[in-house]
Write an enzyme that holds these catalytic residues in place. Structure first.
Site, short mmCIF file in Angstrom:
data_model
loop_
_atom_site.label_atom_id
_atom_site.label_comp_id
_atom_site.label_asym_id
_atom_site.label_seq_id
_atom_site.Cartn_x
_atom_site.Cartn_y
_atom_site.Cartn_z
N GLU A 1 0.84 -1.21 0.00
CA GLU A 1 0.00 0.00 0.00
C GLU A 1 0.87 1.25 0.00
O GLU A 1 0.60 2.22 -0.74
CB GLU A 1 -0.91 -0.02 1.22
CG GLU A 1 -1.81 1.18 1.36
CD GLU A 1 -2.53 1.20 2.70
OE1 GLU A 1 -2.93 2.29 3.14
OE2 GLU A 1 -2.69 0.12 3.32
N ASP B 1 0.89 3.82 -3.14
CA ASP B 1 0.51 5.22 -2.92
C ASP B 1 1.45 6.16 -3.68
O ASP B 1 1.01 7.11 -4.34
CB ASP B 1 0.54 5.51 -1.41
CG ASP B 1 0.23 6.97 -1.10
OD1 ASP B 1 -0.85 7.44 -1.49
OD2 ASP B 1 1.08 7.64 -0.49
N GLU C 1 -4.40 0.68 -3.72
CA GLU C 1 -3.02 1.16 -3.65
C GLU C 1 -2.05 -0.02 -3.61
O GLU C 1 -1.01 -0.01 -4.28
CB GLU C 1 -2.83 2.05 -2.42
CG GLU C 1 -3.54 3.39 -2.53
CD GLU C 1 -3.32 4.26 -1.32
OE1 GLU C 1 -3.33 5.49 -1.46
OE2 GLU C 1 -3.13 3.71 -0.21
#
Length: 285
Positions: free
Chosen positions: A84, A88, A155
Site C-alpha cells: 500500500e 501510494d 493502492e
C-alpha cells in the site's frame, strides 16, 4: 477439390487462431497453480483486471488487510501495508503525469488540488468498488466499520503490479483501465474536498483563531483506532468530526461548520460577542 479443402482450412484458421492461442495461454497459466484456491483467485483476478499476473503471491498479498494478517514464525505480520505504501507513491506519480498532460494550461495549484481529489481516501474507495476489488479483499473487519479497506487494497494492487509488471505497464493500466474509465474529471473540478483549508481561510478573514484538538478511541474487534477532531473558534467548541485518520476527522469537523453559510455567519457573530465579554474573574475585580 483438394484446393478447395486447403482454402477452407486456411479460412477457418483465420477465425480460430486467436481464440486457440488465448485458450492455450489460459491453460498454461492455470497449470502453474496446484491449489484450488489459487486457481479460483487467478480466475477472479483475470476477470476483474484483464491481465495475467506473473507473481500470483504478490497480488494475493495485496488484498490481505492488516486485520487478517498472517503471523510468520519470526513474529512478522504479513499483510498489504508495505505494498500500500509503495502503491501510494506510484499512483501519485502516474496521476501527476496524467493531469499534467490532460490540463496543459492549468497552473500548479489546480493540478495539486485535482490530484488530491482523485487520491482522497473516499474517492479511491469508490473507485475500488466500481472496479470490483471488494471481491478479492481478505479482512477480519466489516467494510462499514473501516470504509477505506478497498481503497487501501487498490493502492496495494498498484504496488504489486509495479513490482510484477514494471512502471510502464502499471502506468498504462492505471491510466487506461481506471482513470479514463471511472474518473469523472469534470465533476471533480467543481467538487470541494479541502474543508479544513476553507475554515482556516475563513478564520483569517474574520480574524478569529481556528484550532483543532484530537483524541482517539479503540473500538472492540477493530485493529485501527477511531480519531476524533474537535474544532474550536476563538476557544469555543463548534463541531466534532470522526474518521480513521486525523486528517479525515479534521475534514469532517470543518465540513459540519461549512455546510451552512448562514449558521457560519451567525457563529462568527456569537463567537465575537463571547470573546468580547469580560470574564467572571474580570467582573469580580
Amino acid at each position: 477439390m483438394q484446393h478447395l479443402w486447403v482454402w477452407w482450412a486456411q479460412f477457418i484458421h483465420c477465425f480460430t487462431e486467436v481464440p486457440v492461442i488465448n485458450l492455450r495461454v489460459a491453460l498454461f497459466h492455470r497449470r502453474r497453480f496446484k491449489s484450488e484456491s489459487d486457481r479460483i483467485f487467478y480466475g477472479e483476478f483475470k476477470s476483474i483486471f484483464g491481465f495475467y499476473p506473473k507473481n500470483l503471491d504478490l497480488y494475493k498479498l495485496a488484498f490481505i488487510h492488516k486485520s487478517a494478517s498472517a503471523v510468520l514464525s519470526s513474529g512478522q505480520s504479513v499483510n498489504n501495508e508495505r505494498l500500500e505504501y509503495l502503491g501510494d507513491a506510484i499512483i501519485d506519480a502516474i496521476i501527476a503525469d496524467f493531469l499534467f498532460v490532460h490540463y496543459p494550461e492549468q497552473r500548479e495549484g489546480f493540478l495539486t488540488k485535482m490530484r488530491a481529489k482523485i487520491v482522497s481516501r473516499s474517492h479511491l474507495n469508490r473507485l475500488s468498488v466500481q472496479i470490483g476489488i471488494q471481491r478479492l479483499v481478505v479482512s477480519q473487519t466489516s467494510s462499514s466499520a473501516h470504509r477505506h479497506i478497498f481503497g487501501d487494497a487498490l493502492e496495494a494492487l498498484i504496488g504489486a503490479m509495479y513490482l510484477d509488471q514494471g512502471y510502464s505497464r502499471t502506468q498504462k493500466f492505471l491510466t487506461e483501465n481506471i482513470l479514463k474509465r471511472f474518473v469523472d474529471l469534470k465533476a471533480l473540478e467543481s467538487l470541494e474536498t479541502d474543508f479544513k483549508s476553507r475554515i482556516i481561510e475563513w478564520g483569517q478573514k474574520q480574524r478569529r483563531s481556528v484550532t483543532f484538538a484530537y483524541h482517539e478511541e479503540h473500538e472492540p474487534h477493530e485493529a485501527s483506532p477511531i480519531f476524533y477532531a474537535t474544532l474550536y473558534i476563538e476557544g469555543v467548541q463548534v463541531s466534532e468530526g470522526r474518521g480513521y485518520s486525523k486528517k479525515e476527522a479534521e475534514q469532517n469537523a470543518a465540513m459540519v461548520v461549512l455546510s451552512n453559510e448562514e449558521e457560519l455567519a451567525t457563529l462568527a457573530q456569537n463567537v465575537a460577542e463571547e470573546s468580547d465579554m469580560p470574564s467572571v474573574d474580570t467582573l469580580a475585580r
